[in-house]
Design a protein around this motif. Sequence first.
Motif, PDB file in Angstrom:
ATOM      1  N   MET A   1      45.799  82.228  41.959  1.00  0.00           N
ATOM      2  CA  MET A   1      44.986  81.124  42.691  1.00  0.00           C
ATOM      3  C   MET A   1      45.361  79.914  42.503  1.00  0.00           C
ATOM      4  N   THR A   2      45.288  79.420  43.858  1.00  0.00           N
ATOM      5  CA  THR A   2      45.584  77.992  44.072  1.00  0.00           C
ATOM      6  C   THR A   2      44.792  77.060  43.425  1.00  0.00           C
ATOM      7  N   THR A   3      45.309  76.083  42.781  1.00  0.00           N
ATOM      8  CA  THR A   3      44.473  75.013  42.409  1.00  0.00           C
ATOM      9  C   THR A   3      44.216  73.831  43.304  1.00  0.00           C
ATOM     10  N   LYS A   4      43.262  73.541  43.816  1.00  0.00           N
ATOM     11  CA  LYS A   4      42.879  72.379  44.933  1.00  0.00           C
ATOM     12  C   LYS A   4      42.750  71.122  44.010  1.00  0.00           C
ATOM     13  N   THR A   5      43.277  70.096  44.733  1.00  0.00           N
ATOM     14  CA  THR A   5      42.793  68.863  44.133  1.00  0.00           C
ATOM     15  C   THR A   5      41.333  68.563  44.531  1.00  0.00           C
ATOM     16  N   PRO A   6      40.512  68.140  43.498  1.00  0.00           N
ATOM     17  CA  PRO A   6      39.193  67.717  43.694  1.00  0.00           C
ATOM     18  C   PRO A   6      38.970  66.518  44.743  1.00  0.00           C
ATOM     19  N   HIS A   7      37.895  66.617  45.195  1.00  0.00           N
ATOM     20  CA  HIS A   7      37.558  65.461  46.095  1.00  0.00           C
ATOM     21  C   HIS A   7      36.442  64.743  45.518  1.00  0.00           C
ATOM     22  N   PHE A   8      36.258  63.447  45.360  1.00  0.00           N
ATOM     23  CA  PHE A   8      35.121  62.680  44.774  1.00  0.00           C
ATOM     24  C   PHE A   8      34.554  61.876  45.682  1.00  0.00           C
ATOM     25  N   GLN A   9      33.142  61.994  45.853  1.00  0.00           N
ATOM     26  CA  GLN A   9      32.290  61.445  46.839  1.00  0.00           C
ATOM     27  C   GLN A   9      31.158  60.863  46.281  1.00  0.00           C
ATOM     28  N   PRO A  10      30.698  59.463  46.324  1.00  0.00           N
ATOM     29  CA  PRO A  10      29.411  58.976  45.884  1.00  0.00           C
ATOM     30  C   PRO A  10      28.392  59.708  46.759  1.00  0.00           C
ATOM     31  N   GLU A  11      27.311  60.076  46.093  1.00  0.00           N
ATOM     32  CA  GLU A  11      26.115  60.699  46.948  1.00  0.00           C
ATOM     33  C   GLU A  11      24.806  59.880  46.440  1.00  0.00           C
ATOM     34  N   LYS A  12      23.762  59.767  47.232  1.00  0.00           N
ATOM     35  CA  LYS A  12      22.485  59.216  46.834  1.00  0.00           C
ATOM     36  C   LYS A  12      21.739  60.500  46.688  1.00  0.00           C
ATOM     37  N   THR A  13      20.658  60.212  45.379  1.00  0.00           N
ATOM     38  CA  THR A  13      19.712  61.337  45.430  1.00  0.00           C
ATOM     39  C   THR A  13      18.391  60.939  45.869  1.00  0.00           C
ATOM     40  N   LYS A  14      17.602  61.697  45.930  1.00  0.00           N
ATOM     41  CA  LYS A  14      16.008  61.494  46.674  1.00  0.00           C
ATOM     42  C   LYS A  14      15.567  60.069  46.132  1.00  0.00           C
ATOM     43  N   ALA A  21      29.899  63.185  43.555  1.00  0.00           N
ATOM     44  CA  ALA A  21      30.150  64.573  43.593  1.00  0.00           C
ATOM     45  C   ALA A  21      31.479  65.012  43.511  1.00  0.00           C
ATOM     46  N   VAL A  22      31.762  66.119  42.982  1.00  0.00           N
ATOM     47  CA  VAL A  22      33.286  66.604  42.868  1.00  0.00           C
ATOM     48  C   VAL A  22      33.252  67.719  43.546  1.00  0.00           C
ATOM     49  N   LYS A  23      33.841  67.899  44.567  1.00  0.00           N
ATOM     50  CA  LYS A  23      34.271  69.031  45.407  1.00  0.00           C
ATOM     51  C   LYS A  23      35.553  69.707  45.256  1.00  0.00           C
ATOM     52  N   LEU A  52      40.343  62.459  35.401  1.00  0.00           N
ATOM     53  CA  LEU A  52      39.419  63.625  35.415  1.00  0.00           C
ATOM     54  C   LEU A  52      40.035  64.898  36.295  1.00  0.00           C
ATOM     55  N   ALA A  53      40.660  64.484  37.234  1.00  0.00           N
ATOM     56  CA  ALA A  53      41.438  65.155  38.133  1.00  0.00           C
ATOM     57  C   ALA A  53      42.674  65.804  37.169  1.00  0.00           C
ATOM     58  N   TRP A  54      43.475  65.128  36.533  1.00  0.00           N
ATOM     59  CA  TRP A  54      44.503  65.272  35.697  1.00  0.00           C
ATOM     60  C   TRP A  54      44.085  66.106  34.454  1.00  0.00           C
ATOM     61  N   GLN A  55      43.097  65.856  33.905  1.00  0.00           N
ATOM     62  CA  GLN A  55      42.324  66.657  32.958  1.00  0.00           C
ATOM     63  C   GLN A  55      42.029  68.026  33.256  1.00  0.00           C
ATOM     64  N   ARG A  56      41.603  68.249  34.482  1.00  0.00           N
ATOM     65  CA  ARG A  56      40.916  69.567  34.980  1.00  0.00           C
ATOM     66  C   ARG A  56      42.461  70.317  35.198  1.00  0.00           C
ATOM     67  N   GLU A  57      43.372  69.605  35.568  1.00  0.00           N
ATOM     68  CA  GLU A  57      44.674  70.312  36.208  1.00  0.00           C
ATOM     69  C   GLU A  57      45.458  70.768  34.736  1.00  0.00           C
TER      70      GLU A  57
END
Length: 71
Positions: A1-14, A21-23, A52-57
């Motif tokens: 399985m290939t590990t993808k680099t996560p994408h981090f994006q601010p998102e607003k709640t209701k 958001a970590v995608k 965080l991305a480094w720790q996940r890796e």
Amino acid sequence: MTTKTPHFQPEKTKDGRWFVAVKTGNGPDSHIGDFDTEADAERWVATKSEVLAWQRELKCRAPLSCECRQC
């Protein structure tokens, strides 16, 4: 399985708060934080997301300081 680099994006709640958001493309998005403003969420991305991305890796070899909630 290939590990993808996560994408981090601010998102607003209701209710007007912000989180990061970590995608990864591997299942549902993770949500990190509870920020007052978009700028606060963006600051988290700028200063903490790389760690965080480094720790996940490394499969979270530092669980006492890990924020991925997978440890």
